[in-house]
Design a protein around this motif. Structure first.
Motif, PDB file in Angstrom:
ATOM      1  N   ILE A 174      61.401  -1.467  25.109  1.00 15.22           N
ATOM      2  CA  ILE A 174      61.616   0.006  24.820  1.00 15.22           C
ATOM      3  C   ILE A 174      62.675   0.336  25.646  1.00 15.22           C
ATOM      4  O   ILE A 174      62.827   0.096  26.813  1.00 15.22           O
ATOM      5  CB  ILE A 174      60.349   0.567  25.341  1.00 15.22           C
ATOM      6  N   LEU A 175      63.516   0.767  24.807  1.00 13.31           N
ATOM      7  CA  LEU A 175      65.097   1.324  25.317  1.00 13.31           C
ATOM      8  C   LEU A 175      65.266   2.722  24.970  1.00 13.31           C
ATOM      9  O   LEU A 175      65.619   3.081  23.825  1.00 13.31           O
ATOM     10  CB  LEU A 175      66.146   0.462  24.661  1.00 13.31           C
ATOM     11  N   ASP A 176      64.788   3.312  25.978  1.00 10.16           N
ATOM     12  CA  ASP A 176      64.818   4.987  26.111  1.00 10.16           C
ATOM     13  C   ASP A 176      65.957   5.370  26.881  1.00 10.16           C
ATOM     14  O   ASP A 176      66.048   5.378  27.928  1.00 10.16           O
ATOM     15  CB  ASP A 176      63.589   5.512  26.190  1.00 10.16           C
ATOM     16  N   PRO A 177      67.249   5.746  26.267  1.00 13.04           N
ATOM     17  CA  PRO A 177      68.259   6.177  27.003  1.00 13.04           C
ATOM     18  C   PRO A 177      68.034   7.354  27.850  1.00 13.04           C
ATOM     19  O   PRO A 177      68.554   7.306  29.094  1.00 13.04           O
ATOM     20  CB  PRO A 177      69.513   6.529  25.944  1.00 13.04           C
ATOM     21  N   THR A 178      67.063   8.203  27.626  1.00 10.42           N
ATOM     22  CA  THR A 178      66.819   9.253  28.516  1.00 10.42           C
ATOM     23  C   THR A 178      66.040   8.938  30.013  1.00 10.42           C
ATOM     24  O   THR A 178      66.046   9.529  30.928  1.00 10.42           O
ATOM     25  CB  THR A 178      65.839  10.219  27.896  1.00 10.42           C
ATOM     26  N   ALA A 179      65.561   7.578  29.769  1.00 10.15           N
ATOM     27  CA  ALA A 179      64.902   6.928  30.921  1.00 10.15           C
ATOM     28  C   ALA A 179      65.999   6.676  31.984  1.00 10.15           C
ATOM     29  O   ALA A 179      65.744   6.070  33.348  1.00 10.15           O
ATOM     30  CB  ALA A 179      64.063   5.710  30.470  1.00 10.15           C
ATOM     31  N   GLY A 220      85.331  -5.232  22.421  1.00  7.54           N
ATOM     32  CA  GLY A 220      84.650  -4.042  22.030  1.00  7.54           C
ATOM     33  C   GLY A 220      83.727  -3.428  22.866  1.00  7.54           C
ATOM     34  O   GLY A 220      83.604  -2.349  23.351  1.00  7.54           O
ATOM     35  N   LEU A 221      82.558  -4.643  23.108  1.00 11.17           N
ATOM     36  CA  LEU A 221      81.840  -4.109  24.105  1.00 11.17           C
ATOM     37  C   LEU A 221      82.347  -3.579  25.618  1.00 11.17           C
ATOM     38  O   LEU A 221      81.967  -2.751  25.984  1.00 11.17           O
ATOM     39  CB  LEU A 221      80.770  -5.395  24.328  1.00 11.17           C
ATOM     40  N   ILE A 222      83.235  -4.211  26.038  1.00 10.05           N
ATOM     41  CA  ILE A 222      83.926  -3.964  27.411  1.00 10.05           C
ATOM     42  C   ILE A 222      84.550  -2.616  27.103  1.00 10.05           C
ATOM     43  O   ILE A 222      84.508  -1.944  28.085  1.00 10.05           O
ATOM     44  CB  ILE A 222      85.079  -5.038  27.774  1.00 10.05           C
ATOM     45  N   ILE A 223      85.131  -2.239  26.188  1.00 13.04           N
ATOM     46  CA  ILE A 223      86.013  -0.952  25.937  1.00 13.04           C
ATOM     47  C   ILE A 223      84.869   0.059  25.865  1.00 13.04           C
ATOM     48  O   ILE A 223      85.079   1.359  26.540  1.00 13.04           O
ATOM     49  CB  ILE A 223      86.694  -0.854  24.616  1.00 13.04           C
ATOM     50  N   ASN A 224      83.636  -0.082  25.311  1.00 15.69           N
ATOM     51  CA  ASN A 224      82.831   1.003  25.307  1.00 15.69           C
ATOM     52  C   ASN A 224      82.134   1.162  26.423  1.00 15.69           C
ATOM     53  O   ASN A 224      81.585   2.278  26.577  1.00 15.69           O
ATOM     54  CB  ASN A 224      81.854   0.581  24.032  1.00 15.69           C
ATOM     55  N   ILE A 225      81.823  -0.112  27.164  1.00 15.48           N
ATOM     56  CA  ILE A 225      81.233   0.370  28.618  1.00 15.48           C
ATOM     57  C   ILE A 225      82.001   1.041  29.390  1.00 15.48           C
ATOM     58  O   ILE A 225      81.572   1.910  30.029  1.00 15.48           O
ATOM     59  CB  ILE A 225      80.915  -1.146  29.268  1.00 15.48           C
ATOM     60  N   ILE A 226      83.396   0.842  29.268  1.00 16.53           N
ATOM     61  CA  ILE A 226      84.190   1.537  30.371  1.00 16.53           C
ATOM     62  C   ILE A 226      84.234   3.261  29.904  1.00 16.53           C
ATOM     63  O   ILE A 226      84.003   3.974  30.774  1.00 16.53           O
ATOM     64  CB  ILE A 226      85.575   0.819  30.110  1.00 16.53           C
ATOM     65  N   GLU A 227      84.221   3.208  28.665  1.00 16.88           N
ATOM     66  CA  GLU A 227      84.409   4.489  28.056  1.00 16.88           C
ATOM     67  C   GLU A 227      82.983   5.371  28.485  1.00 16.88           C
ATOM     68  O   GLU A 227      82.952   6.658  28.964  1.00 16.88           O
ATOM     69  CB  GLU A 227      84.663   4.696  26.591  1.00 16.88           C
ATOM     70  N   ALA A 228      81.881   4.672  28.140  1.00 18.45           N
ATOM     71  CA  ALA A 228      80.730   5.461  28.531  1.00 18.45           C
ATOM     72  C   ALA A 228      80.402   5.730  29.952  1.00 18.45           C
ATOM     73  O   ALA A 228      79.969   6.580  30.409  1.00 18.45           O
ATOM     74  CB  ALA A 228      79.733   4.610  27.941  1.00 18.45           C
ATOM     75  N   ALA A 243      73.140   5.964  25.816  1.00 19.76           N
ATOM     76  CA  ALA A 243      72.770   5.142  24.767  1.00 19.76           C
ATOM     77  C   ALA A 243      73.739   3.890  24.489  1.00 19.76           C
ATOM     78  O   ALA A 243      73.475   2.897  24.086  1.00 19.76           O
ATOM     79  CB  ALA A 243      72.441   6.162  23.351  1.00 19.76           C
ATOM     80  N   ASN A 244      74.826   4.405  24.273  1.00 25.45           N
ATOM     81  CA  ASN A 244      76.113   3.242  24.264  1.00 25.45           C
ATOM     82  C   ASN A 244      76.056   2.398  25.301  1.00 25.45           C
ATOM     83  O   ASN A 244      76.155   1.166  25.025  1.00 25.45           O
ATOM     84  CB  ASN A 244      77.573   4.056  24.050  1.00 25.45           C
ATOM     85  N   ILE A 245      76.083   2.730  26.555  1.00 23.64           N
ATOM     86  CA  ILE A 245      76.142   1.809  27.690  1.00 23.64           C
ATOM     87  C   ILE A 245      74.608   1.013  27.742  1.00 23.64           C
ATOM     88  O   ILE A 245      74.888  -0.256  27.828  1.00 23.64           O
ATOM     89  CB  ILE A 245      76.326   2.465  28.939  1.00 23.64           C
ATOM     90  N   ALA A 249      75.141  -3.104  27.077  1.00 21.97           N
ATOM     91  CA  ALA A 249      74.503  -3.988  28.142  1.00 21.97           C
ATOM     92  C   ALA A 249      73.340  -5.049  27.807  1.00 21.97           C
ATOM     93  O   ALA A 249      73.239  -6.119  27.926  1.00 21.97           O
ATOM     94  CB  ALA A 249      73.869  -3.250  29.318  1.00 21.97           C
ATOM     95  N   THR A 250      72.757  -4.521  26.631  1.00 25.03           N
ATOM     96  CA  THR A 250      71.686  -5.523  25.782  1.00 25.03           C
ATOM     97  C   THR A 250      72.339  -6.560  25.244  1.00 25.03           C
ATOM     98  O   THR A 250      72.012  -7.660  25.318  1.00 25.03           O
ATOM     99  CB  THR A 250      70.678  -4.618  25.160  1.00 25.03           C
ATOM    100  N   MET A 251      73.167  -6.184  24.304  1.00 25.28           N
ATOM    101  CA  MET A 251      74.134  -7.261  23.557  1.00 25.28           C
ATOM    102  C   MET A 251      74.921  -7.988  24.189  1.00 25.28           C
ATOM    103  O   MET A 251      75.209  -9.243  23.813  1.00 25.28           O
ATOM    104  CB  MET A 251      75.075  -6.562  22.577  1.00 25.28           C
ATOM    105  N   ALA A 252      75.379  -7.619  25.565  1.00 24.53           N
ATOM    106  CA  ALA A 252      76.236  -8.598  26.328  1.00 24.53           C
ATOM    107  C   ALA A 252      75.599  -9.878  26.898  1.00 24.53           C
ATOM    108  O   ALA A 252      76.299 -10.763  26.902  1.00 24.53           O
ATOM    109  CB  ALA A 252      76.783  -7.760  27.682  1.00 24.53           C
ATOM    110  N   LEU A 253      74.052  -9.800  26.709  1.00 27.27           N
ATOM    111  CA  LEU A 253      73.824 -11.234  27.279  1.00 27.27           C
ATOM    112  C   LEU A 253      72.394 -11.571  26.534  1.00 27.27           C
ATOM    113  O   LEU A 253      71.431 -11.799  27.054  1.00 27.27           O
ATOM    114  CB  LEU A 253      73.287 -11.205  28.679  1.00 27.27           C
TER     115      LEU A 253
END
Length: 387
Positions: A174-179, A220-228, A243-245, A249-253
């Motif tokens: 379960i990935l709820d960004p509000t958590a 693209g992942l790195i750019i989005n992680i930095i921005e988020a 949500a973006n970060i 992070a999930t897709m990175a590994l």
């Protein structure tokens, strides 16, 4: 691109108000649940109540293991294994970040065997039939919610070792960004660094040097992680940034970044494990120290790829390949500092006199991970560059 098999069995349930689904999902794997969590933050922010309510509605019998630390310990894993065996646990549910999830995986692997669970980490035993693992993620960082890896510290020997098996991939996460709204700024940044580090290992340390699809995906992942992460330093409750970060992070590994790259080494993680094992610093904090040092060490051998990284991630388009590479390293290091992550050993009170000890620890993991090219001289050089 090399031949590859991409198989990830984890079911992801992503979005707001999804935690209430955990009970029905866990019930698919049995009635007796071992609930694994940390030192109590999920109690304070209400996630514990939401999880246990869902488990109760699903008529599940719950045994609890709490107190998992940010650098998870073998003793807590053994405590969990005893609980799992004594209560005939069918499924292990981790509610937390990577440390909690890694502990749950180790418990799941150890609960079905009679030998010492540390044998898995030493490469002496193989994982064959672990208990199913489910997760509710509360920290975007390790990607453990969608992979089969785990890292545990043996506090008796100060050895922090990683291992894994695809059978340890969580059945459902379960990935709820509000958590993650309550995650403080420093751990938000450490998690971002951890996710970036996973991307960089695949980007720089793969058997396949040039991979246009994977390179641009990783960039693209790195750019989005930095921005988020930048957004979250100012707006910690920004849902889209959380949500973006989390998803990056999930897709990175989770296997997607690795597809087609052949064999991949993880030397930055290998060396960092020594820092967090001996000094109990956050994994992401150790990585923000080691990444720039490794990059400076690799500047001559990886000039072209480092220049590409600088061009595409930081828009550095002038100068030679060597100057672009150097500027890219500087930009990434400066960003680590901007989000208040340490960039030198001294920032975490690590004395350069300890480099020999840290090198010896790194060599243990290098042997297990078959990173034969990382001899004592090279590891010491990288650690010296972090001084």
């Amino acid at each position: 691109m090399y031949n590859f098999v991409l198989e990830n069995p984890t079911k992801i349930i992503f979005g707001q108000d999804t935690i209430k689904q955990i009970g029905p999902e866990v019930s698919l794997f049995g009635k007796n649940v071992l609930l694994v969590y940390g030192s109590g933050s999920i109690v304070r922010n209400g996630i514990y109540d939401r999880v246990t309510a869902s488990l109760g509605d699903a008529c599940l019998h719950v045994t609890e293991l709490n107190g998992i630390r940010s650098n998870p310990l073998l003793s807590d894993v053994r405590r969990g294994i005893d609980l799992a065996k004594n209560h005939s646990v069918d499924v292990v549910l981790a509610v937390g970040g990577g440390s909690v999830i890694d502990s749950a995986k180790a418990i799941a692997a150890g609960a079905v065997v009679d030998h010492n669970v540390w044998q898995f980490f030493r490469g002496k035993k193989g994982i064959t039939n672990p208990l199913p693992v489910c997760t509710v993620l509360t920290l975007a960082a390790s990607g453990s919610e969608m992979n089969g890896g785990m890292v545990i510290t043996n506090e008796q020997t100060s050895a922090k070792l990683g291992t894994g098996n695809k059978k340890l991939c969580p059945k459902v996460s379960i990935l709820d960004p509000t958590a993650t709204f309550s995650v403080p700024a420093n751990y938000t940044a450490y998690g971002a660094v951890d996710a970036i580090a996973h991307c960089l290992e695949f980007y720089f340390n793969a058997q396949l040097v040039n991979s246009p699809v994977q390179d641009r995906f990783i960039e693209g992942l790195i750019i989005n992680i930095i921005e988020a992460c930048n957004t979250l330093m100012l707006e910690p409750d920004n849902y889209e940034a959380r949500a973006n970060i989390m998803w990056c992070a999930t897709m990175a590994l989770n296997g997607w970044t690795a597809a087609g790259l052949g064999m991949v080494g993880f030397p930055m993680h290998m060396i960092e494990h020594s820092l967090s094992a001996y000094y109990d610093i956050a994994h992401g904090a150790g990585l923000s120290i080691i990444i720039p040092a490794w990059m400076r060490w690799a500047q001559n051998s990886h000039t072209k790829k480092l220049a590409q990284f600088a061009e595409r991630v930081f828009q550095i388009h002038t100068g030679t390949s060597g100057s672009k590479a150097a500027t890219g390293i500087e930009r990434l290091t400066d960003w680590f500092a901007t989000v208040h992550c340490p960039i030198k050993l001294s920032h975490c009170s690590i004395d350069t006199n300890d480099i020999t000890k840290l090198t010896e620890h790194s060599l243990i993991q290098a042997k297990i991970w078959r990173l034969k090219e990382y001899n004592p001289e090279i590891i010491e050089e990288i650690l010296s560059l972090a001084s």
